[in-house]
Design a protein around this motif. Structure first.
Motif, PDB file in Angstrom:
ATOM      1  N   ASP A  59       0.715  -1.284   0.040  1.00 46.97           N
ATOM      2  CA  ASP A  59       0.160  -0.069  -0.020  1.00 46.97           C
ATOM      3  C   ASP A  59       0.982   1.074  -0.109  1.00 46.97           C
ATOM      4  O   ASP A  59       1.977   1.272   0.632  1.00 46.97           O
ATOM      5  N   SER A  60       0.515   2.257  -0.556  1.00 47.56           N
ATOM      6  CA  SER A  60       1.139   3.604  -0.774  1.00 47.56           C
ATOM      7  C   SER A  60       1.441   4.484   0.642  1.00 47.56           C
ATOM      8  O   SER A  60       2.146   5.109   0.569  1.00 47.56           O
ATOM      9  N   SER A  61       0.438   4.022   1.546  1.00 44.70           N
ATOM     10  CA  SER A  61       0.398   4.740   2.759  1.00 44.70           C
ATOM     11  C   SER A  61       1.195   4.109   4.015  1.00 44.70           C
ATOM     12  O   SER A  61       0.984   2.973   4.363  1.00 44.70           O
ATOM     13  N   ARG A  84       5.414  -0.203  -0.979  1.00 46.13           N
ATOM     14  CA  ARG A  84       4.637   1.237  -1.372  1.00 46.13           C
ATOM     15  C   ARG A  84       3.909   1.099  -2.699  1.00 46.13           C
ATOM     16  O   ARG A  84       3.130   1.704  -3.014  1.00 46.13           O
ATOM     17  N   LYS A 118     -11.726   1.487   1.342  1.00 49.61           N
ATOM     18  CA  LYS A 118     -11.297   2.629   1.944  1.00 49.61           C
ATOM     19  C   LYS A 118     -12.219   3.872   1.760  1.00 49.61           C
ATOM     20  O   LYS A 118     -12.844   4.016   0.667  1.00 49.61           O
ATOM     21  N   ARG A 124      -6.201   6.944   4.075  1.00 48.71           N
ATOM     22  CA  ARG A 124      -4.830   7.456   3.713  1.00 48.71           C
ATOM     23  C   ARG A 124      -3.894   7.197   4.872  1.00 48.71           C
ATOM     24  O   ARG A 124      -3.511   6.110   5.257  1.00 48.71           O
ATOM     25  N   VAL A 125      -3.450   8.623   5.273  1.00 46.12           N
ATOM     26  CA  VAL A 125      -2.471   8.522   6.467  1.00 46.12           C
ATOM     27  C   VAL A 125      -2.819   8.808   7.648  1.00 46.12           C
ATOM     28  O   VAL A 125      -1.890   9.190   8.472  1.00 46.12           O
TER      29      VAL A 125
END
Length: 202
Positions: A10-12, A37, A108, A180-181
């Motif tokens: 995952d990119s987060s 990522r 999400k 997300r973050v």
């Protein structure tokens, strides 16, 4: 003790940490949980680590999307278990993921307890076939974590119904979601979603 290897794609970074800490709370070693990522680095890591479980974003805009990544990893390990997280869980993707054997799918943004429930049930189901997983999951149970230990560093652990202080005002948590973050919270008396880091649990 045999390693049960996990790969989180995952990119987060915050979501990577969230999932890693959740798995550790079930009794798996932190060294067994690897993160990437993007799908390309996930594939490269998988060729070295041979994961048993993949938790991945959809990566819809990548040539190597989640489904293609799963197919590549299953060529390395036909017994691979996996789950999908996506902001785009449309019916076609749901059907494709199920056909490819996804143990669960989460849209999400999702709440902390949504992931805890889905992951716990998946581990319980997987544990019926895998002794090393099963010995950690004697029937579904909540993660073995201290109630004050946040899944995301420097973020208070909150759930619906908790009392909090926001800018000197006492309020009650209505919803908690992970997006997300960051962990976001909706309060009873305050409009909009607030970062959990701006709240103090009472």
């Amino acid at each position: 003790m045999s390693a049960v290897r996990f790969l989180v794609a995952d990119s987060s970074p915050a979501l990577q940490t969230f999932v890693k800490n959740l798995l550790v709370s079930y009794g798996f070693e932190a060294a067994w949980v690897h993160t990437s990522r993007d799908p390309q680095s996930a594939l490269a890591a998988a060729k070295e680590q041979a994961p048993h479980f993949l938790l991945t974003d959809c990566f819809a805009k990548s040539a190597l999307n989640a489904v293609a990544l799963v197919q590549e990893l299953k060529a390395l390990n036909p017994d691979l278990r996996w789950a999908l997280m996506s902001t785009q869980l449309h019916p076609e993707l749901n059907d494709t993921a199920r056909h490819q054997g996804a143990m669960f799918q989460l849209e999400k943004p999702f709440g902390v307890h949504d992931m805890q429930s889905a992951m716990g049930k998946a581990l319980e189901q997987w544990g019926r076939d895998n002794h090393e997983v099963g010995r950690r999951m004697p029937g579904y149970r909540r993660p073995r974590m201290a109630p004050t230990a946040p899944l995301v560093p420097d973020t208070p652990t909150l759930k619906a119904g908790d009392l909090v202080d926001y800018q000197g005002t006492r309020d009650r948590v209505r919803y908690v979601i992970f997006r997300r973050v960051e962990l976001l919270v909706q309060l009873d008396s305050t409009p909009g979603m607030l970062p959990a880091t701006k709240l103090r649990k009472l």
